[in-house]
Enzyme design. Structure first.
Site, PDB file in Angstrom:
ATOM      1  N   ARG A   1      73.573  48.999  68.393  1.00 47.39           N
ATOM      2  CA  ARG A   1      73.509  48.985  69.528  1.00 47.39           C
ATOM      3  C   ARG A   1      71.855  48.270  70.769  1.00 47.39           C
ATOM      4  O   ARG A   1      71.526  47.661  70.822  1.00 47.39           O
ATOM      5  CB  ARG A   1      74.548  47.488  69.824  1.00 47.39           C
ATOM      6  CG  ARG A   1      74.134  46.220  70.694  1.00 47.39           C
ATOM      7  CD  ARG A   1      75.740  45.746  70.377  1.00 47.39           C
ATOM      8  NE  ARG A   1      75.794  44.495  70.999  1.00 47.39           N
ATOM      9  CZ  ARG A   1      75.913  43.609  72.624  1.00 47.39           C
ATOM     10  NH1 ARG A   1      76.427  44.871  73.270  1.00 47.39           N
ATOM     11  NH2 ARG A   1      75.654  42.555  73.034  1.00 47.39           N
TER      12      ARG A   1
ATOM     13  N   HIS B   1      69.194  46.047  71.192  1.00 46.47           N
ATOM     14  CA  HIS B   1      68.663  45.629  72.258  1.00 46.47           C
ATOM     15  C   HIS B   1      67.548  46.019  72.996  1.00 46.47           C
ATOM     16  O   HIS B   1      66.436  45.551  73.550  1.00 46.47           O
ATOM     17  CB  HIS B   1      69.848  45.904  73.027  1.00 46.47           C
ATOM     18  CG  HIS B   1      70.798  45.001  72.637  1.00 46.47           C
ATOM     19  ND1 HIS B   1      71.633  43.601  73.141  1.00 46.47           N
ATOM     20  CD2 HIS B   1      71.327  43.887  71.420  1.00 46.47           C
ATOM     21  CE1 HIS B   1      72.371  43.298  72.697  1.00 46.47           C
ATOM     22  NE2 HIS B   1      72.139  43.181  72.040  1.00 46.47           N
ATOM     23  N   ASP B   2      67.331  46.734  72.824  1.00 47.02           N
ATOM     24  CA  ASP B   2      65.926  47.584  73.412  1.00 47.02           C
ATOM     25  C   ASP B   2      64.461  47.602  72.237  1.00 47.02           C
ATOM     26  O   ASP B   2      64.306  46.360  73.061  1.00 47.02           O
ATOM     27  CB  ASP B   2      66.241  48.994  73.187  1.00 47.02           C
ATOM     28  CG  ASP B   2      64.634  50.157  73.845  1.00 47.02           C
ATOM     29  OD1 ASP B   2      64.340  49.394  74.534  1.00 47.02           O
ATOM     30  OD2 ASP B   2      63.753  51.001  73.052  1.00 47.02           O
TER      31      ASP B   2
ATOM     32  N   VAL C   1      63.236  43.460  73.215  1.00 51.75           N
ATOM     33  CA  VAL C   1      62.772  43.826  74.740  1.00 51.75           C
ATOM     34  C   VAL C   1      61.279  44.865  74.702  1.00 51.75           C
ATOM     35  O   VAL C   1      62.031  46.175  74.672  1.00 51.75           O
ATOM     36  CB  VAL C   1      63.895  43.487  75.583  1.00 51.75           C
ATOM     37  CG1 VAL C   1      63.164  43.353  76.432  1.00 51.75           C
ATOM     38  CG2 VAL C   1      64.839  42.983  75.165  1.00 51.75           C
TER      39      VAL C   1
ATOM     40  N   GLY D   1      59.636  46.291  72.823  1.00 50.57           N
ATOM     41  CA  GLY D   1      59.204  46.894  71.832  1.00 50.57           C
ATOM     42  C   GLY D   1      60.110  48.009  72.513  1.00 50.57           C
ATOM     43  O   GLY D   1      61.121  47.817  72.998  1.00 50.57           O
TER      44      GLY D   1
ATOM     45  N   SER E   1      63.401  51.058  77.587  1.00 51.74           N
ATOM     46  CA  SER E   1      63.413  49.921  79.277  1.00 51.74           C
ATOM     47  C   SER E   1      64.816  49.212  78.676  1.00 51.74           C
ATOM     48  O   SER E   1      64.979  48.774  79.948  1.00 51.74           O
ATOM     49  CB  SER E   1      62.144  48.366  78.518  1.00 51.74           C
ATOM     50  OG  SER E   1      62.454  47.862  77.713  1.00 51.74           O
TER      51      SER E   1
ATOM     52  N   ASN F   1      73.947  41.336  77.751  1.00 48.59           N
ATOM     53  CA  ASN F   1      73.997  43.311  77.863  1.00 48.59           C
ATOM     54  C   ASN F   1      75.126  43.611  79.399  1.00 48.59           C
ATOM     55  O   ASN F   1      75.732  44.570  79.103  1.00 48.59           O
ATOM     56  CB  ASN F   1      72.686  43.705  78.521  1.00 48.59           C
ATOM     57  CG  ASN F   1      71.699  44.198  77.145  1.00 48.59           C
ATOM     58  OD1 ASN F   1      72.403  44.020  76.064  1.00 48.59           O
ATOM     59  ND2 ASN F   1      70.607  44.075  77.194  1.00 48.59           N
TER      60      ASN F   1
ATOM     61  N   PRO G   1      68.417  37.746  70.188  1.00 44.01           N
ATOM     62  CA  PRO G   1      68.963  36.665  69.238  1.00 44.01           C
ATOM     63  C   PRO G   1      70.848  36.768  69.453  1.00 44.01           C
ATOM     64  O   PRO G   1      71.517  38.081  70.398  1.00 44.01           O
ATOM     65  CB  PRO G   1      68.959  37.941  68.226  1.00 44.01           C
ATOM     66  CG  PRO G   1      67.568  38.111  68.132  1.00 44.01           C
ATOM     67  CD  PRO G   1      67.531  38.735  69.553  1.00 44.01           C
TER      68      PRO G   1
ATOM     69  N   HIS H   1      77.400  44.914  61.716  1.00 40.13           N
ATOM     70  CA  HIS H   1      78.992  44.224  62.428  1.00 40.13           C
ATOM     71  C   HIS H   1      79.688  44.470  60.938  1.00 40.13           C
ATOM     72  O   HIS H   1      80.348  44.547  60.802  1.00 40.13           O
ATOM     73  CB  HIS H   1      78.155  42.920  62.259  1.00 40.13           C
ATOM     74  CG  HIS H   1      77.433  42.745  63.868  1.00 40.13           C
ATOM     75  ND1 HIS H   1      77.437  41.496  63.747  1.00 40.13           N
ATOM     76  CD2 HIS H   1      77.389  43.275  64.404  1.00 40.13           C
ATOM     77  CE1 HIS H   1      76.552  41.179  64.608  1.00 40.13           C
ATOM     78  NE2 HIS H   1      76.387  42.516  65.288  1.00 40.13           N
ATOM     79  N   THR H   2      79.009  45.713  60.561  1.00 39.25           N
ATOM     80  CA  THR H   2      80.102  46.165  59.394  1.00 39.25           C
ATOM     81  C   THR H   2      81.004  47.226  60.259  1.00 39.25           C
ATOM     82  O   THR H   2      81.984  48.128  59.743  1.00 39.25           O
ATOM     83  CB  THR H   2      79.320  46.977  58.204  1.00 39.25           C
ATOM     84  OG1 THR H   2      80.032  47.672  57.177  1.00 39.25           O
ATOM     85  CG2 THR H   2      78.600  48.554  58.974  1.00 39.25           C
TER      86      THR H   2
ATOM     87  N   ASP I   1      84.733  44.199  60.983  1.00 45.08           N
ATOM     88  CA  ASP I   1      84.725  43.982  59.706  1.00 45.08           C
ATOM     89  C   ASP I   1      85.962  44.534  59.733  1.00 45.08           C
ATOM     90  O   ASP I   1      86.505  45.803  59.698  1.00 45.08           O
ATOM     91  CB  ASP I   1      84.206  44.862  59.196  1.00 45.08           C
ATOM     92  CG  ASP I   1      83.790  45.504  58.063  1.00 45.08           C
ATOM     93  OD1 ASP I   1      84.922  45.059  57.801  1.00 45.08           O
ATOM     94  OD2 ASP I   1      83.301  46.494  57.257  1.00 45.08           O
TER      95      ASP I   1
ATOM     96  N   ASP J   1      79.766  50.502  55.769  1.00 45.20           N
ATOM     97  CA  ASP J   1      79.502  50.230  54.518  1.00 45.20           C
ATOM     98  C   ASP J   1      78.807  48.631  53.778  1.00 45.20           C
ATOM     99  O   ASP J   1      78.840  47.966  55.171  1.00 45.20           O
ATOM    100  CB  ASP J   1      80.994  50.521  53.625  1.00 45.20           C
ATOM    101  CG  ASP J   1      81.638  49.198  54.334  1.00 45.20           C
ATOM    102  OD1 ASP J   1      81.499  48.565  54.593  1.00 45.20           O
ATOM    103  OD2 ASP J   1      83.114  50.319  54.622  1.00 45.20           O
TER     104      ASP J   1
END
Length: 311
Positions: free
Chosen positions: A46, A50-51, A54, A56, A60, A75, A143, A173-174, A225, A233
């Site tokens: 994650r 998130h890097d 923002v 690229g 940061s 965050n 997002p 998000h698995t 999940d 998976d």
């Protein structure tokens, strides 16, 4: 593995001579971190997401300070794993001082988190530089789990990604956990008419109401999940077919009106074929890992400490 739209300036072998043991060092540190807390795998990938969304992929997200992205709404009290990144960086600096960027370490740690959790293995293109500024306002525009599908797709397109990337990367998000704060809006009064989200399967709904009662602790977590909490998976996609996505932004990939002509077919395809999901996920990770900061062009540095720019 051939992936379209990959950034040419990066190269998996860039540290072959300057830091030959890099891959082994990072993997060992990620293994230590996962042994201490298995959930850290999801937290590390994650951080990479998130890097990259923002400025690229320029690390940061790791910078401390008043404009720190760590303080942005998506965050704050949520992004985690910074101490693990510090440990990896320290081990890498010990072997090859001043050579490997924090941004490259994040990309490698994300890949290892996936692989060590049962997911695919790919070669990470390397050679990113660390950015000199954070961008808190842009991090506030990541997002969001509350947004409609059209808005989420638009944010991916804005950074050069596509609809396949939306679905494949959501498949991360698995594994991992989410706080009640980001999904409890679905449980009681989703529409404003006092009823829950109709796309949420009823047994899961009642279970989640127990975990996240009205007025309960918003920091309590539930697995993203629940079939295979810590394994990488394709169960996540099987869940969506049954109305068992945890976040609204998960379930809308299958259940929303817009999904019919955009994301639904991919969800169905990935639920049937883990190999297809792994293939597309790998390409999406490589594409996302190539998002560059247009301002950063030739700028950037190799930070000695991932939390602060070199002085």
């Amino acid at each position: 593995m051939l992936c379209s739209g990959v950034r040419a300036q990066l190269n998996p072998d860039i540290y072959a001579k300057s830091c030959p043991s890099l891959v082994q060092i990072v993997r060992k540190q990620v293994m230590i971190a996962l042994k201490a807390e298995i959930r850290m795998a999801a937290s590390l990938i994650r951080l990479h997401f998130h890097d990259c969304f923002v400025n690229g992929c320029d690390a940061s997200v790791l910078l401390d300070g008043t404009d720190s992205e760590k303080l942005a709404i998506p965050n704050v009290n949520s992004a985690r794993g910074f101490e693990v990144v510090d440990n990896i960086k320290a081990a890498v600096e010990n072997a090859c001082p001043g050579v490997v960027s924090c941004a490259d370490i994040l990309a490698l740690a994300a890949r290892d988190s996936v692989f060590l959790s049962g997911g695919p293995l790919w070669r990470v293109a390397l050679g990113r530089k660390d950015g000199l500024v954070a961008n808190q306002s842009s991090a506030n525009n990541l997002p969001s789990p509350f947004e409609p599908l059209g808005d989420i797709i638009a944010k991916f397109i804005a950074v050069g990604l596509n609809v396949t990337d939306v679905v494949a990367l959501s498949g991360a998000h698995t594994f991992g956990q989410a706080k009640c704060a980001v999904f409890s809006n679905r449980l009681f009064n989703f529409t404003g008419a006092g009823s829950p989200d109709a796309t949420l399967e009823t047994t899961l709904l009642s279970d989640l109401r127990t975990v996240c009662p009205v007025g309960g602790n918003a920091n309590q977590t539930a697995p993203l999940d629940r079939n295979s909490t810590d394994a990488f998976d394709n169960n996540y996609f099987k869940n969506l077919l049954e109305g068992k996505g945890l976040l609204s932004s998960d379930q809308i990939l299958f259940s929303s009106d817009l999904a019919v002509n955009t994301t639904k077919r991919l969800v169905e395809a990935y639920s049937r074929s883990q190999n297809l999901f792994f293939r597309d996920f790998t390409c999406s990770m490589i594409r996302m890992g190539g998002i560059s900061n247009p301002v950063n062009g030739s700028g950037g540095e190799v930070r000695r400490n991932c939390r602060v720019i070199n002085n």
